[in-house]
Design a protein around this motif. Sequence first.
Motif, PDB file in Angstrom:
ATOM      1  N   ASP A  71       0.856  -1.185   0.000  1.00 49.13           N
ATOM      2  CA  ASP A  71       0.000   0.000   0.000  1.00 49.13           C
ATOM      3  C   ASP A  71       0.892   1.235   0.000  1.00 49.13           C
ATOM      4  O   ASP A  71       1.752   1.381   0.866  1.00 49.13           O
ATOM      5  CB  ASP A  71      -0.917   0.006   1.227  1.00 49.13           C
ATOM      6  CG  ASP A  71      -2.042   1.026   1.116  1.00 49.13           C
ATOM      7  OD1 ASP A  71      -1.723   2.230   0.996  1.00 49.13           O
ATOM      8  OD2 ASP A  71      -3.224   0.634   1.165  1.00 49.13           O
ATOM      9  N   ASP A  72       0.679   2.133  -0.945  1.00 47.04           N
ATOM     10  CA  ASP A  72       1.513   3.327  -1.075  1.00 47.04           C
ATOM     11  C   ASP A  72       1.418   4.253   0.130  1.00 47.04           C
ATOM     12  O   ASP A  72       2.258   5.147   0.297  1.00 47.04           O
ATOM     13  CB  ASP A  72       1.136   4.100  -2.335  1.00 47.04           C
ATOM     14  CG  ASP A  72       1.791   3.544  -3.584  1.00 47.04           C
ATOM     15  OD1 ASP A  72       2.481   2.513  -3.476  1.00 47.04           O
ATOM     16  OD2 ASP A  72       1.606   4.140  -4.667  1.00 47.04           O
ATOM     17  N   LEU A  75       4.655   4.087   2.003  1.00 43.44           N
ATOM     18  CA  LEU A  75       5.906   4.362   1.297  1.00 43.44           C
ATOM     19  C   LEU A  75       6.653   5.582   1.852  1.00 43.44           C
ATOM     20  O   LEU A  75       7.893   5.566   1.921  1.00 43.44           O
ATOM     21  CB  LEU A  75       5.625   4.521  -0.199  1.00 43.44           C
ATOM     22  CG  LEU A  75       6.804   4.324  -1.153  1.00 43.44           C
ATOM     23  CD1 LEU A  75       7.491   2.977  -0.932  1.00 43.44           C
ATOM     24  CD2 LEU A  75       6.329   4.448  -2.596  1.00 43.44           C
ATOM     25  N   LEU A 238       8.587  -2.857  -6.948  1.00 44.06           N
ATOM     26  CA  LEU A 238       8.820  -1.539  -6.372  1.00 44.06           C
ATOM     27  C   LEU A 238       9.961  -0.821  -7.086  1.00 44.06           C
ATOM     28  O   LEU A 238       9.856   0.352  -7.455  1.00 44.06           O
ATOM     29  CB  LEU A 238       9.148  -1.665  -4.883  1.00 44.06           C
ATOM     30  CG  LEU A 238       8.007  -1.496  -3.873  1.00 44.06           C
ATOM     31  CD1 LEU A 238       8.535  -1.598  -2.460  1.00 44.06           C
ATOM     32  CD2 LEU A 238       7.264  -0.188  -4.075  1.00 44.06           C
ATOM     33  N   ARG A 241       9.408   0.899 -10.469  1.00 44.92           N
ATOM     34  CA  ARG A 241       8.585   2.096 -10.577  1.00 44.92           C
ATOM     35  C   ARG A 241       9.440   3.289 -11.002  1.00 44.92           C
ATOM     36  O   ARG A 241      10.551   3.480 -10.524  1.00 44.92           O
ATOM     37  CB  ARG A 241       7.898   2.396  -9.238  1.00 44.92           C
ATOM     38  CG  ARG A 241       6.815   1.404  -8.908  1.00 44.92           C
ATOM     39  CD  ARG A 241       6.234   1.610  -7.529  1.00 44.92           C
ATOM     40  NE  ARG A 241       5.802   2.971  -7.271  1.00 44.92           N
ATOM     41  CZ  ARG A 241       4.887   3.302  -6.347  1.00 44.92           C
ATOM     42  NH1 ARG A 241       4.321   2.335  -5.635  1.00 44.92           N
ATOM     43  NH2 ARG A 241       4.561   4.549  -6.141  1.00 44.92           N
TER      44      ARG A 241
END
Length: 289
Positions: A71-72, A75, A238, A241
């Motif tokens: 879940d961002d 982050l 990840l 990205r």
Amino acid sequence: MTTLDTASPPDLKVPDAFEREGFVVLRDVITPEWREQAAVAATRLLASDRTLARDRSVDGKDGFRGIVAMDDTFLPLVTNPKVLPTLVALLSANLYLMSSNLIYMPSIPPGGTRTIRVPERHGWHRDMSSTNRDLGTGAVPRMSIKAAYFLSDLTPDAGVTMVVPGSHIETGPVTVPAGAIDPPGAITPDLGPCDVLLFENRTWHAGGLNTSGRPRLAVMMQYGYRWLAAVDDPAPELLDREDLTDIERQLLGRPDRHPDGSIAHEGAGAAPLRTWWQHLNPDPARSSG
């Protein structure tokens, strides 16, 4: 709002206190708004039927390892500008995120039976236990630091992580008296809702008893040297990205590579954090990077 570009090196009292006690509390490192969003995201994950990287136990604990890849919302914790300078000062710039762990602990009902935090299984431990077994406790150095954020109410009965101050420099285990569950000198750090607790792998710690009537919800971010093995499962998606910064890529596990993918010299992958730290902290007397 503090960003990596506007961050400041830690007050010298902070690493001094950590060296002495094996832990430190940093105040107001997250916002109430982010904390609320993170609690919602954590609750959503826990309510899902996802089993990949799920971390459950017979004590009622639930959670996940590797939540920054799930879940961002989580982050931003990776490069928290109010925490990262202290981590670099205490370890070095050659670090990365070994684990991001969401932990849910239910409240113990009155008269409820416990299988942990009882005299026979008091729960006090050091992190990275395999290093203690392989090297011997007297030879294990500081190798990692956990940043513990708590997303639920921090009442005195909430079961926040306890520590034994100064235990990181002791070579033997803590001694828990017969019939007790805590060693002499154990404390519950004074934490506010937007604070973070930092403690190292050698610091003896345990989860407190949660009798609040509400679950305890925490996020544990473990940072260590880049030559240590990761705790979480790999999350290559990840690193693929395009919206990540070079510092985020380092902390998320990018290896020592040139831009064309060829092998770079050992430690080259720490260049983003090392460069940032040198600009942030130009006084060599204060630098550990």
